[in-house]
Design an enzyme around this catalytic site. Structure first.
Site, PDB file in Angstrom:
ATOM      1  N   PRO A   2       0.836  -1.206   0.000  1.00  0.00           N
ATOM      2  CA  PRO A   2       0.000   0.000   0.000  1.00  0.00           C
ATOM      3  C   PRO A   2       0.873   1.259   0.000  1.00  0.00           C
ATOM      4  O   PRO A   2       1.771   1.394   0.827  1.00  0.00           O
ATOM      5  CB  PRO A   2      -0.795  -0.131   1.299  1.00  0.00           C
ATOM      6  CG  PRO A   2      -0.795  -1.591   1.607  1.00  0.00           C
ATOM      7  CD  PRO A   2       0.540  -2.082   1.133  1.00  0.00           C
ATOM      8  N   ARG A 260      13.081  -3.583  -9.147  1.00  0.00           N
ATOM      9  CA  ARG A 260      11.647  -3.324  -9.325  1.00  0.00           C
ATOM     10  C   ARG A 260      11.308  -3.307 -10.814  1.00  0.00           C
ATOM     11  O   ARG A 260      12.128  -2.941 -11.655  1.00  0.00           O
ATOM     12  CB  ARG A 260      11.253  -1.975  -8.703  1.00  0.00           C
ATOM     13  CG  ARG A 260      11.629  -1.805  -7.246  1.00  0.00           C
ATOM     14  CD  ARG A 260      10.915  -2.797  -6.339  1.00  0.00           C
ATOM     15  NE  ARG A 260       9.472  -2.629  -6.354  1.00  0.00           N
ATOM     16  CZ  ARG A 260       8.819  -1.756  -5.574  1.00  0.00           C
ATOM     17  NH1 ARG A 260       9.489  -0.952  -4.755  1.00  0.00           N
ATOM     18  NH2 ARG A 260       7.501  -1.692  -5.609  1.00  0.00           N
TER      19      ARG A 260
END
EC number: 3.2.2.23
Length: 271
Positions: A2, A260
């Site tokens: 989140p 990433r």
């Protein structure tokens, strides 16, 4: 994980309902990333004065002290008067006369930490060192651009680090850089004033729109009232490797950057 929009959506979904509530009890499950920092009984009788956000942390202001909540990699909060029985991954409950706030965290990288105030070493350890709040009034272009000029780090990785501007997670960094027309590998210090202004505006625009859409539900995120997010459905590049760019038709590319996934359009983001 989140990010800022999901945390802000979570805050808005229960802040009004819990404000003014009195703590009736605390339930602590399996250990989280950091310990609570006080005996649960100390919190009983405390009143919830409000809920704020700093980056990806929620701050529950009490009439004595505060609780800092981080959702970790997979955490979510629920707030209701009548929640179902606690499950195996429900590790913290703040029981109040307005309802129960429950942290559900399968991977247990989240945390709930009590501190006497924001100057408490426990709070400073978690909150110090973060960058500008992108949705706040203090997100000044001059300070933002100065932060860019001081770093040779690739801009995507600098956004993720949170030291210049806080809360821009991976999906939002990809979308922000697409909107600004900047290649993710461009060094931050090489971004001149004109492009920096586009980037500054894109950060505000993307994050504000994500909050309006309820955040992004990529796996299991939901707000404290159980609502899923929808921002990911309108992403321009994130999760669209090989598909045509919505703007120019060029296939969206996927690369690895700092461990990433990075999505970008090689035509719209040339430099």
């Amino acid at each position: 994980m989140p990010e800022l929009p999901e945390v802000e959506v979570t805050r808005r979904s229960f802040a009004g309902a819990i404000e003014g509530a009195t703590v009736r009890g605390i339930t602590v499950g399996k250990p989280l990333r950091w310990p609570l920092g006080t005996e649960p009984a100390v919190l009983v009788g405390r009143r919830v004065c409000g809920v704020r956000r700093r980056g990806k942390y929620l701050l529950l202001d009490l009439d004595e002290g505060l609780l800092l909540i981080h959702l970790g990699m997979s955490g979510s909060l629920r707030f209701a008067r009548d929640l179902p029985a606690r499950g195996a991954h429900d590790h913290f409950e703040l029981i109040t006369d307005h309802g129960t706030l429950r942290l559900h965290d399968p991977r247990r990288f989240g945390a709930v930490v009590w501190a006497a105030g924001e100057s408490d070493p426990r709070a400073r350890k978690l909150l110090d060192g973060w960058g500008l709040e992108p949705l706040g009034e203090d997100f000044a272009f001059e300070a933002f651009h100065a932060g860019l000029r001081a770093k040779r780090t690739p801009i995507k990785q600098l956004l993720l680090a949170g030291t210049v501007v806080v809360g821009v997670g991976n999906i939002y960094a990809c979308e922000v850089l697409f909107l600004a027309g900047i290649r993710p590998t461009t060094r931050a210090c090489a971004i001149g004033p004109q492009r920096a202004r586009r980037l500054h505006g894109a950060i505000r625009e993307v994050l504000a729109r994500a909050v309006e859409r309820g955040g992004s539900t990529l796996r299991d995120f939901s707000s404290a009232d159980g609502s899923a997010g929808h921002f990911q459905l309108e992403a321009n590049v994130y999760g669209r490797a090989g598909l045509q760019c919505r703007q120019c038709g060029t296939p969206v590319r996927l690369s690895r950057q700092g461990q990433r996934s990075t999505y970008f359009c090689p035509h719209c983001q040339r430099a």
